[in-house]
Scaffold this active site. Structure first.
Site, short mmCIF file in Angstrom:
data_model
loop_
_atom_site.label_atom_id
_atom_site.label_comp_id
_atom_site.label_asym_id
_atom_site.label_seq_id
_atom_site.Cartn_x
_atom_site.Cartn_y
_atom_site.Cartn_z
N THR A 67 49.67 66.18 86.25
CA THR A 67 48.49 66.28 87.12
C THR A 67 47.32 65.66 86.34
O THR A 67 46.42 66.37 85.90
CB THR A 67 48.17 67.74 87.48
OG1 THR A 67 48.17 68.53 86.27
CG2 THR A 67 49.18 68.32 88.44
N PHE A 75 52.45 78.14 79.63
CA PHE A 75 51.52 78.34 78.51
C PHE A 75 52.07 77.78 77.20
O PHE A 75 51.61 78.13 76.12
CB PHE A 75 51.16 79.82 78.36
CG PHE A 75 50.53 80.41 79.60
CD1 PHE A 75 49.22 80.12 79.93
CD2 PHE A 75 51.28 81.21 80.46
CE1 PHE A 75 48.63 80.65 81.08
CE2 PHE A 75 50.71 81.74 81.61
CZ PHE A 75 49.38 81.45 81.93
N LYS A 90 45.68 80.11 84.56
CA LYS A 90 46.01 78.98 83.69
C LYS A 90 44.77 78.20 83.27
O LYS A 90 44.51 77.94 82.09
CB LYS A 90 47.00 78.06 84.41
CG LYS A 90 47.27 76.75 83.72
CD LYS A 90 47.93 76.95 82.37
CE LYS A 90 47.86 75.70 81.53
NZ LYS A 90 49.08 75.24 81.02
N CYS A 95 45.87 68.56 77.71
CA CYS A 95 45.53 69.75 78.50
C CYS A 95 44.05 70.12 78.48
O CYS A 95 43.40 70.15 79.52
CB CYS A 95 46.37 70.92 78.05
SG CYS A 95 48.13 70.54 78.14
N GLY A 131 41.65 68.09 71.61
CA GLY A 131 42.19 66.94 72.35
C GLY A 131 43.48 67.33 73.04
O GLY A 131 43.73 68.51 73.31
N LEU A 168 40.05 79.50 65.74
CA LEU A 168 38.74 79.47 65.09
C LEU A 168 38.76 78.46 63.94
O LEU A 168 38.04 78.62 62.96
CB LEU A 168 38.37 80.87 64.57
CG LEU A 168 37.90 81.88 65.62
CD1 LEU A 168 37.60 83.23 64.98
CD2 LEU A 168 36.68 81.39 66.39
N THR A 191 49.96 72.26 85.66
CA THR A 191 48.64 72.89 85.76
C THR A 191 47.94 72.32 86.98
O THR A 191 47.68 71.12 87.06
CB THR A 191 47.83 72.58 84.49
OG1 THR A 191 48.57 73.09 83.39
CG2 THR A 191 46.46 73.24 84.53
N ARG A 195 47.91 61.48 73.33
CA ARG A 195 47.03 61.46 74.50
C ARG A 195 45.75 62.23 74.21
O ARG A 195 45.81 63.35 73.70
CB ARG A 195 47.75 62.08 75.72
CG ARG A 195 48.82 61.17 76.30
CD ARG A 195 49.57 61.86 77.39
NE ARG A 195 50.34 62.99 76.89
CZ ARG A 195 51.01 63.86 77.67
NH1 ARG A 195 50.97 63.71 78.97
NH2 ARG A 195 51.69 64.84 77.13
N ASP A 223 64.05 63.25 87.16
CA ASP A 223 62.91 62.41 86.77
C ASP A 223 63.16 61.00 87.30
O ASP A 223 64.30 60.53 87.32
CB ASP A 223 62.78 62.37 85.24
CG ASP A 223 61.40 61.94 84.79
OD1 ASP A 223 60.70 62.77 84.16
OD2 ASP A 223 61.01 60.79 85.06
C1 UGA Z 1 47.29 74.07 75.16
C2 UGA Z 1 47.37 75.61 75.22
O1 UGA Z 1 47.18 76.13 73.91
C3 UGA Z 1 48.74 76.05 75.79
O2 UGA Z 1 48.76 77.46 75.92
C4 UGA Z 1 48.92 75.41 77.17
O3 UGA Z 1 50.18 75.74 77.74
C5 UGA Z 1 48.83 73.90 77.03
O4 UGA Z 1 47.55 73.54 76.47
C6 UGA Z 1 48.98 73.31 78.41
O5 UGA Z 1 48.09 73.52 79.25
O6 UGA Z 1 50.04 72.72 78.70
P1 UGA Z 1 48.26 72.19 73.53
O7 UGA Z 1 47.48 71.22 74.33
O8 UGA Z 1 49.68 71.91 73.20
O9 UGA Z 1 48.28 73.64 74.25
O10 UGA Z 1 47.49 72.34 72.15
P2 UGA Z 1 46.68 73.46 71.37
O11 UGA Z 1 47.51 73.99 70.28
O12 UGA Z 1 46.08 74.43 72.28
O13 UGA Z 1 45.52 72.55 70.73
C7 UGA Z 1 44.62 71.81 71.54
C8 UGA Z 1 43.60 71.09 70.69
O14 UGA Z 1 42.71 72.00 70.06
C9 UGA Z 1 44.17 70.25 69.54
O15 UGA Z 1 43.47 69.03 69.47
C10 UGA Z 1 43.96 71.09 68.32
O16 UGA Z 1 43.88 70.37 67.11
C11 UGA Z 1 42.62 71.74 68.66
N1 UGA Z 1 42.37 73.00 67.95
C12 UGA Z 1 43.16 74.08 68.17
C13 UGA Z 1 41.29 73.09 67.08
O17 UGA Z 1 40.54 72.11 66.86
N2 UGA Z 1 41.06 74.28 66.45
C14 UGA Z 1 41.83 75.38 66.66
O18 UGA Z 1 41.54 76.43 66.05
C15 UGA Z 1 42.91 75.27 67.53
#
Ligand code: UGA
Length: 438
Positions: free
Chosen positions: A86, A152, A212, A268, A265, A258, A122, A334, A30
């Site tokens: 990215t 993932f 992805k 990703c 947010g 769900l 990604t 973020r 890094d």
């Molecule tokens: C997401 C994907 O779930 C991972 O599989 C992927 O590897 C990652 O992006 C990435 O591309 O690096 P992440 O951003 O860590 O993971 O977070 P999530 O758990 O997916 O949640 C994303 C957002 O959705 C959060 O703001 C969370 O609060 C919201 N969320 C999630 C909801 O509002 N409702 C839900 O039922 C689930």
């Protein structure tokens, strides 16, 4: 196997530690010297459940080393993993490949012997071709296979997801590269029961890159769907929690993702939905469903700020904000809906006291100095509040003692944008309670 990982963020660091724990000799590279120093001293630069212990373990075993120098990691590497950022380009909405291209250019002349270069960041479809041509132009003699190996991992669960992923997707047509990756993940079987082994899916490079984006976009659309359904339940008198439960029992739909909330947010979903939408547009494909999710999610965050203001006193309301991270289990703010809501509330003249179990440090770097009061715990945060807003799904807020809360607040109003509390119980303690779709 010798592995070099470029980028020590939320993807590179847990992956590097996990691969070192599998018995690979890992060099994490890094450019940020401060980060390198901290990581070599055994202190993680991000909050991830279980990461501190794992980092300590692999440093003690001598299987991992952090450096700013490509020369230290690349020449010996059998596998180079690109895990740099990215970010979304502010004007085009596309993924900015600047860091990927720079890394490819810098590593190319250092490659020696057969090496697999895998992209874990990604990246839009076709990035593998770009990386390959940069390497071939810079070092025409390089014996290299450029593959796609999307990540993932979920933030907050990254260590767990490393050892127990739902699937490992690899994009390559090279048999030689396939063998390297099979060998890399071979030790995973020691951590998993025989009937629950992770499936490896080998596809061509472009399909892997699309898997992805398609996965993240699908999940974002699923969240947007349940958020709209929550609005519909509110308007029609149904309860979205029961509706989600009923839908989730259908194995074709599944119960996950769900949970309605203030909008998705993080680093990703907002970025990746925009990237695939704009990339598709440039290819004359109109992804209207993803476009609706993007717009709907942006609007939702504003609506949620409005919902809080509507339920607080008119002039300079004192609002307690519980939760700043974009979701639980992480210190990452973020693209956090909570942070956007905080900014809207501040613009409307609200006086905010904020608290998050893990994200206070990161939030401070994003909010203007003196704009909010930072509390040390939940009770300090809600003391004297005229409205309590729950914005992040931390367990700590789920188990809040309503009796104590009632005694501390100035006005008994809870706007629970994560449905963590029971409406019935809150009302029994004299609160006006507003959840989402309940
Ligand atoms: C997401 C994907 O779930 C991972 O599989 C992927 O590897 C990652 O992006 C990435 O591309 O690096 P992440 O951003 O860590 O993971 O977070 P999530 O758990 O997916 O949640 C994303 C957002 O959705 C959060 O703001 C969370 O609060 C919201 N969320 C999630 C909801 O509002 N409702 C839900 O039922 C689930």
């Amino acid at each position: 196997m010798n592995v070099a990982i470029i980028g020590t963020g939320y993807v590179g660091l847990p992956t590097g530690c996990g691969l070192a724990d599998f018995g690979n000799k890992v060099v994490c590279i890094d450019k940020d010297l401060k980060k390198i120093e901290q990581l070599n001293s055994g202190k993680s630069t991000i909050y991830e459940d279980g990461l501190d212990d794992l980092l300590k373990k692999v440093i003690d075993s001598g299987m991992i080393h952090f450096t700013a120098s490509m020369e230290e990691g690349i020449p010996n590497a059998d596998l180079v993993i690109l895990a740099v950022g990215t970010p979304m380009h502010p004007i085009t909405g596309l993924a900015d490949l600047g860091y990927i291209k720079a890394a490819a250019k810098e590593l190319a002349p250092l490659l020696s012997g057969y090496t697999v270069v895998a992209t874990k960041s990604t990246v839009p479809v076709g990035t593998g071709d770009i990386v390959e041509s940069i390497i071939k132009e810079t070092n025409p003699d390089a014996d290299v296979d450029v593959i796609s190996m999307p990540e993932f991992l979920r933030e907050g669960y990254a260590v767990n997801d490393f050892y127990f992923p739902d699937r490992i997707v690899v994009g390559t047509n090279s048999e030689k590269a396939r063998k390297v990756i099979e060998e890399l993940y071979e030790p995973m079987k020691n951590y998993q029961p025989e009937d629950k082994r992770t499936k490896m899916l080998f596809v061509d490079r472009k399909s892997s890159e699309v898997i992805k984006y398609a996965s993240n976009a699908f999940l974002a659309v699923k969240i947007h769907f349940i958020n709209e359904m929550a609005d519909f339940c509110e308007a029609s008198g149904a309860n979205v929690l029961d509706v989600a439960k009923g839908m989730g029992l259908d194995s074709r739909i599944g119960p996950k993702f769900l949970n309605p909330g203030p909008g998705y947010g993080g680093s990703c979903f907002p970025k990746d939905t925009n990237a695939i939408y704009h990339l598709a547009k440039s290819l004359d494909v109109d992804m209207t469903l993803i476009g609706d999710a993007i717009n709907g999610n942006n609007e939702r965050i504003k609506d949620m700020a409005g919902r809080i203001l509507f339920n607080a006193p008119l002039r300079n309301p004192k609002i307690a904000i519980l939760g700043l991270a974009f979701k639980n289990g992480t210190d990452d703010c973020r693209e956090s809906p909570a942070m956007d809501i905080v900014k809207y509330l501040l613009d409307s003249g609200a006086e905010l006291t904020v608290y998050d179990p893990k994200a206070m440090g990161t939030a401070k770097t994003l909010l203007a100095e003196g704009s909010v009061k930072y509390a040390n715990d939940v009770w300090e945060c809600v003391d004297g509040a005229e409205c309590v807003a729950i914005l992040t799904e931390w367990d700590e807020f789920r188990s809040i003692d309503l009796e104590t809360l009632a005694n501390l607040v100035e006005k008994k109003t809870i706007v629970d944008l994560r449905n963590l509390l029971s409406k019935k119980e809150a009302e029994a303690h004299g609160f006006k309670y507003l959840g989402i779709g309940v």
